[in-house]
Design a protein around this motif. Structure first.
Motif, short mmCIF file in Angstrom:
data_model
loop_
_atom_site.label_atom_id
_atom_site.label_comp_id
_atom_site.label_asym_id
_atom_site.label_seq_id
_atom_site.Cartn_x
_atom_site.Cartn_y
_atom_site.Cartn_z
N VAL A 1 0.87 -1.18 0.00
CA VAL A 1 0.00 0.00 0.00
C VAL A 1 0.90 1.22 0.00
O VAL A 1 1.78 1.34 0.85
N ILE A 2 0.70 2.09 -0.97
CA ILE A 2 1.54 3.29 -1.03
C ILE A 2 0.67 4.52 -0.80
O ILE A 2 -0.23 4.82 -1.59
N VAL A 3 0.90 5.17 0.32
CA VAL A 3 0.18 6.40 0.60
C VAL A 3 1.21 7.45 0.99
O VAL A 3 1.80 7.39 2.06
N GLU B 1 -7.59 1.39 6.08
CA GLU B 1 -8.59 0.49 5.50
C GLU B 1 -7.92 -0.50 4.55
O GLU B 1 -8.24 -1.69 4.52
N LEU B 2 -6.98 0.00 3.76
CA LEU B 2 -6.30 -0.89 2.81
C LEU B 2 -5.47 -1.93 3.53
O LEU B 2 -5.48 -3.11 3.17
N VAL B 3 -4.77 -1.49 4.55
CA VAL B 3 -3.91 -2.42 5.28
C VAL B 3 -4.77 -3.49 5.93
O VAL B 3 -4.53 -4.69 5.81
N ARG B 4 -5.82 -3.04 6.57
CA ARG B 4 -6.70 -3.99 7.27
C ARG B 4 -7.45 -4.87 6.25
O ARG B 4 -7.53 -6.08 6.38
N ALA C 1 0.26 -10.09 5.80
CA ALA C 1 0.56 -8.71 6.15
C ALA C 1 0.92 -7.92 4.89
O ALA C 1 1.64 -8.42 4.02
N VAL C 2 0.40 -6.73 4.79
CA VAL C 2 0.65 -5.90 3.62
C VAL C 2 1.49 -4.69 4.04
O VAL C 2 1.08 -3.92 4.90
N PRO C 3 2.66 -4.53 3.49
CA PRO C 3 3.52 -3.42 3.89
C PRO C 3 2.99 -2.07 3.40
O PRO C 3 2.35 -1.99 2.36
N VAL C 4 3.30 -1.05 4.19
CA VAL C 4 2.91 0.31 3.80
C VAL C 4 4.16 1.07 3.42
O VAL C 4 5.17 1.01 4.12
N LYS C 5 4.09 1.79 2.32
CA LYS C 5 5.23 2.63 1.94
C LYS C 5 4.76 4.07 1.84
O LYS C 5 3.66 4.34 1.35
#
Ligand code: GCW
Length: 715
Positions: A3-5, A41-44, A53-57
């Motif tokens: 997920v890139i935010v 929301e995207l991570v969850r 698990a989805v990493p956040v960048k």
């Protein structure tokens, strides 16, 4: 997948409650910005749906990685700027979004973009919904924007809960599903009152945002002035701070005579000072609104129930709804706020037929020519908020004749999500098809020269395209409560979901909405989806059949609006089932054609003619408009009496079928929710039987007829 935010927390949303905090032990999280909410929301959501698990960048580097999901606005995100043009984004407006797939060789990524952060959040939820409902998420080129600007809930909540009393609070309407927002914190909830934020507020905000709702009036329309006191405003500010990242703005219901309430001393007015044209009255409302705005900068305005069911209003002082609404509207207009003035009025002096009264009280104000030559006296920041039907949220009503007739006035449609008259939290009744029927009804509206409009379904009137309105609103009377699932009955969630989807886009198919909901709530298995959608899609029509078939209206017992009492006579005629059924030895139903009350004349000519003629009125609206002879020949070939009894029986049989069908789903449903729904369906079946027996037995006293031979035994 990643997920890139970028810059999610850059624009900290200003909080007005410095020590805002979640209750101890909370599982939800307070976010400050809308992009943080989208990221979470995207991570969850992705984490749960993909089961990893989805990493956040926050900085994507040069190239988004394969499978990445990027969320933002052109302002917040470099990737969005690089991939989505300003023109494309502008075309979806403030709340809309674009979702696009991009490829680089064998690698792909998805960009979710909004003009605003809230738009990006809506796109995020839409993307997750696609994934969760097993729709394709590759090669996406989605562009969405809402048809209606204000998509609000009205939360009928009282300061105290009137348990079991339908008329005063949500207690009765939602059964055990009590009040959602906790202001007073007594007893068990001591210490858990606002400004402390409970998990369920955030859960509700997420649920609302997930289907695009953007506002909530937090208290009952029979308004208690306590919500305007500084102590309450401080608590409301905390709630507003918590909901703000989800794009949900607060409003309050108010009481017209609030300025005279001694609780506001020394800032109180006398009755004489309530003159809507005078400075005192307007000044008072302007001061209150400024007080609210100081703590809640995006506070949207007031909902007003005036001169209705004992609530005070301008008519008590010799003024009309236009004077009253405009006075408060003028007072708050400089603050950018709006007034949602309800048209649910039925003063008995106006006309013998309750259904005619609202238009008679409001129509002339819409028609009035103004000094500048334009027409319509209501100010631009006034919405007249009108229920879908002319009576009161009955399971089937014709559309309200004011839709289309109020072309010089902003109109908000009011729907009832909480199932006051549709089984409360005991009966499984999916309301999507009911709202779809109303919204897709042809008003046959004409312009001033008598020409039929091109776009003239009720939905076109509401979304402004029929008569050129740019400010538009749909309001739903909420069914939120303190139950774990927010709504009491698990299936009542479907109504909240459908309301959000349909207020965003009323052209949607309610069966498609049901299918999405089932996939997101119960299972993606084909047979489960098919079976539950089938149960839901017939459930409203079944309820109509055993409660109010063929346009019979309001046969509810007054004590709870749940069960039947067709024989009831109350102090007011127009609260009494007998006033609506008009049962006699000739037949049943209310003649509202030109031989009766002539209510039909309030519709545009084509509908007036159709409804006014017993041979052309749709049978499902028959008794709304006609007194029907017991031996009238129906389209099926049966006489009315037989068909009526048959219809009651059919409704009950459908509930039996739902109960048995639910049993067949046991292997596919988790044990807890399976048994909770099963219990409700057992109650539902018994109560539907009660409706049939009570009503049919009572009608027998007038028809002198017995159960039709081909109908099988009725209990
Ligand atoms: O349906 C009726 C309810 C009342 C309600 C009223 C309204 C809150 O029985 O409880 O008042 O409608 O819409 O104002």
């Amino acid at each position: 997948t990643a997920v890139i935010v970028e810059n999610a927390g850059r624009k900290k949303v200003h909080r007005h409650t410095p020590n805002l905090s979640m209750a101890p032990g909370s599982t939800e999280k307070l976010v400050q910005t809308t992009l943080e909410a989208a990221r979470d929301e995207l991570v969850r959501g992705l984490g749960g749906l993909l089961d990893r698990a989805v990493p956040v960048k926050t900085d994507p580097g040069d190239k988004p990685s394969d499978g990445a999901v990027i969320v933002g606005t052109r302002d917040s995100s470099r990737i969005v700027r690089q991939h989505i043009s300003a023109d494309d984004l502008t075309s979806v407006g403030d709340d809309g979004y674009l979702i696009r797939s991009f490829f680089r060789g064998t690698q792909g990524f998805t960009v979710i973009a909004g003009n605003t952060e809230v738009g990006a959040l809506y796109g995020t939820f839409a993307f997750l919904r696609r994934l969760q409902t097993h729709k394709s998420i590759t090669r996406l080129d989605i562009s969405e924007s809402p048809r209606v600007r204000h998509r609000h809930l009205n939360n009928w909540e009282t300061v105290r809960l009137y348990a079991g009393n339908n008329a005063s609070g949500t207690g009765g309407l939602n059964g055990e599903n009590g009040t959602i927002f906790n202001f007073t914190g007594t007893g068990e909830s001591a210490g858990r009152n606002l400004p402390v934020i409970l998990d369920r507020y955030i859960v509700a905000a997420r649920a609302m945002a997930s289907v695009g709702m953007n506002g909530i009036t937090i208290n009952l329309v029979n308004a208690d002035n306590v919500y305007l006191t500084p102590e309450y405003i401080a608590q409301e500010a905390a709630l507003a701070d918590a909901l703000r990242p989800y794009g949900i703005k607060l409003a309050l219901s108010i009481n017209y005579t609030a300025p005279t309430d001694p609780r506001f001393a020394p800032d109180t007015l006398t009755n004489e000072q309530l003159d809507p044209h005078g400075e005192e009255f307007r000044g008072w409302w302007n001061r209150r609104a400024r007080l609210l705005q100081a703590s809640i900068p995006d506070f949207t305005g007031f909902t007003v129930k005036a001169n209705s069911e004992g609530q005070p209003g301008p008519q008590d002082f010799g003024d009309d709804h236009g004077d009253g609404a405009n006075a408060i509207a003028a007072a708050v207009a400089p603050l950018g706020m709006k007034i949602y003035w309800r048209t649910f009025v039925y003063n008995a002096d106006v006309d013998e037929d309750r259904l005619k009264r609202a238009y008679l009280e409001f129509g002339y104000i819409n028609d009035e020519r103004q000094p500048d030559g334009t027409r319509g006296r209501f100010l631009d920041n006034v919405f007249l908020q009108t229920k879908n039907g002319p009576l009161d949220f009955q399971a089937r009503e014709p559309i309200h004749p004011m839709f289309g007739r109020m072309e010089h006035t902003n109109q908000a449609l009011e729907l009832q999500i909480t199932q006051e008259y549709t089984g409360q939290d005991e009966m499984l009744c999916y309301l999507g098809p009911m709202w779809e029927e109303a919204l897709k009804t042809d008003t046959y509206a004409r312009d001033e020269r008598g020409r039929l409009l091109d776009k003239r379904l009720m939905g076109h009137i509401v979304d402004g395209t029929a008569q050129g309105h740019s400010d538009t609103a749909i309001v739903g009377v909420a069914n939120l409560g303190n139950a774990d699932n927010l709504t009491g009955h698990h299936f009542s969630q479907a109504n909240l979901f459908a309301f959000g989807r349909q207020s965003w886009d009323w052209t949607l198919d309610s069966a498609d909405i049901a299918a999405d909901w089932v996939r997101m709530t119960w299972s993606n298995r084909k047979n489960v989806v098919g079976t539950i959608v089938k149960m839901m899609m017939g459930s409203w029509e079944a309820l109509v059949s055993y409660q109010t078939p063929f346009g019979m209206a309001h046969q509810f017992r007054s004590s709870d609006h749940y069960g039947p009492n067709p024989a009831e006579r109350l102090a007011r005629d127009d609260w009494s089932p007998v006033y609506y059924n008009k049962a006699d030895s000739i037949g049943l139903g209310y003649d509202r054609s030109s031989t009766g009350s002539d209510f039909t004349a309030q519709y545009f000519p084509t509908l007036a003619a159709r409804y006014g003629d017993i041979d052309t009125v749709p049978e499902n609206l028959l008794m709304w408009f006609h007194h029907v002879r017991w031996d009238r020949r129906m389209r099926s070939g049966r006489i009315f009496w037989d068909e009526l009894v048959y219809r009651y029986q059919m409704g009950v049989q459908y509930v039996t079928w739902m109960r048995l069908t639910w049993d067949s789903l046991q292997p596919s449903i988790d044990a807890r929710r399976f048994s909770e729904v099963k219990t409700k369906l057992t109650i539902h079946e018994a109560d539907a039987g009660d409706w049939r027996d009570t009503c049919v037995n009572y009608w027998k006293e007038f028809s002198g007829r017995d159960n039709p031979a081909d109908n099988g035994p009725l209990s």
